[in-house]
Write an enzyme that holds these catalytic residues in place. Structure first.
Site, PDB file in Angstrom:
ATOM      1  CB  THR A  38      -0.922  -0.031   1.233  1.00 21.11           C
ATOM      2  OG1 THR A  38      -1.758  -1.185   1.127  1.00 21.11           O
ATOM      3  CG2 THR A  38      -1.785   1.202   1.326  1.00 21.11           C
ATOM      4  CB  ILE A  58      -2.048  13.613  -0.250  1.00 22.43           C
ATOM      5  CG1 ILE A  58      -2.353  13.506  -1.741  1.00 22.43           C
ATOM      6  CG2 ILE A  58      -2.608  14.915   0.344  1.00 22.43           C
ATOM      7  CD1 ILE A  58      -1.765  14.583  -2.588  1.00 22.43           C
ATOM      8  CG  HIS A 103      -4.750  13.725   3.481  1.00 21.27           C
ATOM      9  ND1 HIS A 103      -5.613  14.084   2.472  1.00 21.27           N
ATOM     10  CD2 HIS A 103      -4.222  12.528   3.119  1.00 21.27           C
ATOM     11  CE1 HIS A 103      -5.617  13.128   1.544  1.00 21.27           C
ATOM     12  NE2 HIS A 103      -4.783  12.171   1.915  1.00 21.27           N
ATOM     13  CE  LYS A 132     -13.696   9.850  -1.005  1.00 19.78           C
ATOM     14  NZ  LYS A 132     -12.456  10.415  -1.445  1.00 19.78           N
ATOM     15  CB  ILE A 168      -2.683   1.928   8.300  1.00 20.37           C
ATOM     16  CG1 ILE A 168      -2.469   1.346   9.705  1.00 20.37           C
ATOM     17  CG2 ILE A 168      -1.999   3.285   8.149  1.00 20.37           C
ATOM     18  CD1 ILE A 168      -3.042   2.178  10.845  1.00 20.37           C
ATOM     19  CD  GLU A 169      -9.630   3.197   4.813  1.00 23.62           C
ATOM     20  OE1 GLU A 169      -9.881   3.331   3.613  1.00 23.62           O
ATOM     21  OE2 GLU A 169     -10.440   2.714   5.613  1.00 23.62           O
ATOM     22  CB  SER A 170      -6.465   7.945   2.766  1.00 29.33           C
ATOM     23  OG  SER A 170      -6.371   9.341   2.814  1.00 29.33           O
ATOM     24  CB  CYS A 223      13.013  10.329 -19.079  1.00 27.70           C
ATOM     25  SG  CYS A 223      12.809   9.407 -20.614  1.00 27.70           S
ATOM     26  CB  CYS A 275      11.264   6.626 -22.464  1.00 27.01           C
ATOM     27  SG  CYS A 275      12.585   5.762 -21.609  1.00 27.01           S
TER      28      CYS A 275
END
Lengths: 430, 485
Positions: free
Chosen positions: B40, B47, B49, B249, B335-337, B401, B436
């Site tokens: 994950t 981000i 938050h 959403k 443990i998600e956002s 690149c 590339c």
């Protein structure tokens, strides 16, 4: 301070031929910068034959073709630096001088001043991501050119059971190459209803090996969490949307992508060169000069070519024109300008405009068509009057077309009063 | 016998490991993949938050705001990229304004600083590419963007240098509760520890349920993203969220710390805990929704798409603490956002709990600083040339690149817990992450990995396991040393 008359970015076929032409036009301070470990560019990995039929009237392999030009560069003692990356190009404060920032292991990062620049960086392959192909992201997905490098230059086999998406020339060549190396190439899928490669490659690389070419098909899923395990193809409709019910899954360990080439113009964009959204290459005039005076472009960085012979021809012109710029021998009179307008079937033209005062006796206009056309004409109209009509039995997007225009003819047809004249080039079906 | 074993080398596990390494003790992180940051933690929005989203009073809200406040100092201490670029929540309907105010109020309750509601004009002045229908914007200047790999790798390296052991390719199969310790049966043998931390992301329910009668359930919630070329990186400068509205959403549009533009994620519950494939529907959804908050997105500049799995626990709350009926087994589940944002605070919370429980003493030799991989682009010309003089590999560009030199790749391979695979090099240096998508540099990076780690080419992988990059060598013609025949 390092100072040159012409700095050429890239020692592939375009850069080498441009250097030779500029030298033969009398320029002695030429430097070629190459990021790879040897000159020759992409030709080094193209070990198949078929190169040079136009230029040398014989069939050469890629490395042999490159070698002819490397020898010419060496005979002329033109300086080239390998393993050297160009980090940026800028206009010097005392324009028109340009500054090239380069870097390598021995010399570190340094600046080179040059009167003229020839852009010859070539192109890169479009990646899976750019196509939004869904599925897993396992090992075993390669662009055809990367696979070609691995096989032909490094000596490794990227896989044993192969599906190829895209019928661009490298994909076709790799279908045969992988087969010769003992891999099983199951199918080549092409999104469009026609191939993106040369006819001869379809015959010699697919038909001769019984490899099926599925037109109007695309990859809609990639299976395998670690290594590719399968690829699902589906037929697409006129809008290129997959048709439900036509899915077919191929068990394989490798997916090769040959889905288009993109001119590599990040350096050009950084310098302020205006790019044509159709080609992703610079807009150039009859001298192959970009919007920035003294900056020229040729080869695949300008537009993607089908045959290297045409790259050499184009680069020759760029080299000569850069030499004329350096020697300041060009006609300074602004004169009449002709805007070339690609229409109906013609996707773009190189050059995009012609200044009559700078034009040679004959000008080659290169372009590609957007579809397959049979029994048709390429016609050019200057200010709505037809000046050229060329019959073409077959035209396809995979092959580059050209039209040669005589200066006399243009001179006889322009409207002298007008600053801008329009030259329309289009396909006309009978 | 270890004092503490942590299952999972994602951002939570390594944050806890690093906090624990402030203490004396025998600690080990077990990871089923070949590297840190493979689950994950590697595929998310990156981000940081601000903290107005989580329900007031929840652990999520508390750790989000704490983690946000800790991020800057941590990024300086551990030398990973973090920019406080601020976030916008864009409201495009008059009648949705109360919901924007609600978010503002929630933020106030959660202790988010400097929140403001901007008028349409103020917002468009700051972010000209906001969509034309913008009515008002919730502006959170404390929000930011971080390199999710950089942060995870930095935490791991620092923990390792402070004495924490790491065992990779080590999958925990079974956990047996003994009288005063736990026995972990793994793919690489048996490990024993007085305490176990379950930081296994989408697998945390599996391990929890091995030791507890109070079952939990974690759903892998897939989020797909598209990443745009750097030439699109300046399209917006803030992280732009859409206020949930008539389109459901929305998706976020954000610059990344590396200068790309990223759009996503979708949210689809799945059952396969390794189902990290992108889908045609997912990519379509992103492309459709992207324009709801930002206009003129150059969607032709997509360079790749990817998917990650959120570890969504049924109650949508972080479960951090000792499991009631399993003493010494510490959950760090669900443990998600805003998990990435909260990670620094999660580390402190879990480590404090363990310190108390095991009465751990301070580690006097703990070094909080860690130096990341040198970025030569940030040096002056003189500094860069001195560097190349001493180490010529820094003058050799491998990834054209992203302009990554051999020197950076060598550093990535040879530093503590160094890269062993193509993706390992990519996450540490960005080589292969550019437009590339490793077409040019992968053969060269493979060659360097082969040479430096003395791994046969046939054994080199993209990302460990069976992800081998080549299937064999070409037969050479006798007497021909060159590979060009």
């Amino acid at each position: 301070m390092q100072q040159y008359d012409i700095v050429i970015i890239g020692a592939g076929p375009a850069g080498l031929a441009a250097a030779v032409a500029a030298h033969d036009a009398g320029i002695r301070h030429i430097l070629i910068l190459e990021r790879d470990r040897e000159p020759g560019g992409i030709l080094n990995q193209c070990i198949h034959n078929g190169f040079g039929l136009h230029t040398f009237k014989e069939e050469l392999t890629g490395p042999e073709y490159a070698d002819r030009f490397i020898k010419q560069v060496e005979e002329r003692h033109i300086e080239y630096r390998l393993n050297t990356m160009v980090m940026g190009i800028d206009i010097a404060p005392d324009a028109p001088m340009k500054i090239v920032t380069a870097m390598n292991r021995q010399d570190g990062m340094y600046q080179i001043f040059s009167k003229a620049i020839i852009l010859a960086m070539g192109c890169r392959e479009r990646s899976r991501g750019a196509l939004n192909i869904p599925g897993y992201r396992p090992a075993g997905i390669y662009s055809a050119g990367t696979a070609q490098r691995l096989v032909n230059m490094e000596g490794y086999l990227p896989g044993k059971k192969v599906v190829i998406l895209g019928s661009g020339d490298i994909g076709l060549i790799m279908a045969r190459r992988m087969t010769l190396e003992g891999a099983q190439v199951q199918v080549v899928a092409e999104l469009m209803p026609y191939s993106g490669g040369l006819k001869r490659n379809i015959v010699q690389c697919l038909d001769d090996y019984n490899i099926p070419l599925k037109l109007s098909h695309t990859v809609i899923d990639i299976q395998g969490k670690e290594r590719v395990e399968g690829v699902t193809l589906a037929r697409v409709d006129e809008q290129n949307r997959p048709i439900v019910g036509t899915e077919e899954t191929y068990e394989c360990d490798t997916l090769l992508l040959s889905v288009g080439l993109l001119p590599e113009n990040e350096l050009s964009a950084g310098l302020g060169v205006k790019l044509n959204p159709v080609t992703s290459g610079p807009f150039v005039n009859e001298s192959l000069e970009t919007n920035i005076s003294g900056v020229f472009a040729c080869g695949n960085v300008l537009h993607v070519h089908d045959l290297v012979d045409y790259v050499s021809e184009e680069a020759d012109a760029a080299g000569k024109n850069a030499a004329a710029y350096v020697k300041d021998s060009r006609n300074a009179v602004p004169g009449v300008q002709i805007e070339i307008c690609p229409q109906e079937g013609v996707r773009y033209t190189v050059p995009s405009h012609i200044r009559l005062s700078q034009m040679q006796d004959e000008q080659t206009i290169r372009f590609r068509v957007g579809n397959v056309y049979k029994n048709c004409f390429i016609r050019a109209y200057l200010n709505d009057r037809q000046i050229v009509s060329k019959k073409r039995p077959v035209m396809a997007p995979g092959e580059m077309e050209q039209l040669k225009l005589k200066k006399e003819l243009l001179l006889s047809q322009i409207e002298t009063g007008a600053q801008n004249n329009r030259l329309i080039i289009r396909v006309e079906v009978i | 016998m270890y004092d503490i074993i942590i299952i999972g080398a994602g951002v939570s596990g390594t944050s806890i490991a690093r906090e624990l390494s402030r203490c004396k003790g025998k600690f080990c992180v077990l990871e089923k993949e070949e590297d840190v940051c493979c689950g994950t933690s590697k595929a998310n929005s990156g981000i940081v938050h601000a903290g107005y989203d989580a329900a007031p009073g929840s652990l999520m809200a508390e750790l989000n705001v704490q983690g946000n406040r800790m991020m800057k100092a941590l990024s300086e201490e551990l030398d990973f990229p973090f920019y406080q670029n601020g976030s916008f929540v864009v409201c495009t309907e008059e009648n949705a304004l109360p919901r924007l105010s609600e978010l503002y109020e929630r933020g106030q309750k959660n202790g988010v600083k400097d929140l403001q509601i901007l008028t349409r004009e103020e917002a468009l002045f700051m972010e000209p590419n906001l969509c034309g229908e913008t009515v008002a914007v919730l502006y959170a200047p404390t929000a930011g963007i971080v390199c999710p790999f950089g942060m995870n790798i930095a935490l791991a390296e620092n923990a390792f240098l402070n004495g924490v052991e790491f065992a990779f390719d080590t999958e925990v199969k079974e956990i047996i509760k003994k009288e005063s310790h736990y026995q972990l049966i793994t793919s690489k043998g048996i490990y024993e520890a007085r305490c176990v931390v379950n930081a296994a992301g989408v697998y945390a329910d599996r391990f929890h349920n091995m030791v507890s009668e109070k079952k939990i359930h974690i759903t892998p919630r897939k989020g797909e993203y598209i990443l745009l070329d750097k030439s699109a990186g300046n399209h917006v400068s803030h992280t732009i969220f859409a206020l949930p509205g008539k389109y459901g959403k929305g998706v976020l549009v954000t610059p990344t710390v590396h200068g790309n533009l990223m759009i996503g994620p979708t949210a689809v519950d799945i059952t396969d805990k390794e189902g990290k494939n992108t889908t045609a529907e997912g990519i379509d959804t992103i492309r459709q929704k992207a324009g709801n908050s930002v206009r003129n997105l150059p969607l032709k500049k997509v360079i790749t798409s990817f998917a990650g799995l959120r570890a969504h626990e049924d109650g949508h709350e972080f479960l951090i603490g000792e499991v009631e009926d399993a003493p010494g087994f510490i959950d760090c589940a669900g443990i998600e956002s805003p998990g990435l944002t909260s990670a620094p605070a999660i580390g402190v919370l879990a480590a404090d709990l363990l310190k108390d429980k095991l009465q751990l003493e301070d580690n006097p030799s703990f070094t909080p600083e860690r130096k990341g991989i040198l970025n030569p682009a940030l040096l002056t010309l003189e500094e860069r040339n001195r560097l190349i003089q001493n180490q010529p590999a820094y003058g050799n560009i491998i990834c054209r690149c992203e302009m990554i030199s051999e020197g950076e790749i060598l550093d990535a391979i040879h530093r503590p817990l160094g890269a062993k695979s193509l993706d390992g090099v990519k996450r540490r240096t960005r080589a292969g992450m550019g437009r590339c998508q490793s077409g040019f540099c992968s053969p060269r990076t493979m060659e360097i990995l082969h040479r430096e780690l003395k791994i046969p080419m046939e054994e080199l992988t993209k990302c460990g396991g069976n992800s081998r990059l080549i299937t064999g060598q070409r037969e050479r013609v006798a007497g021909c040393s060159s590979t060009i025949l």
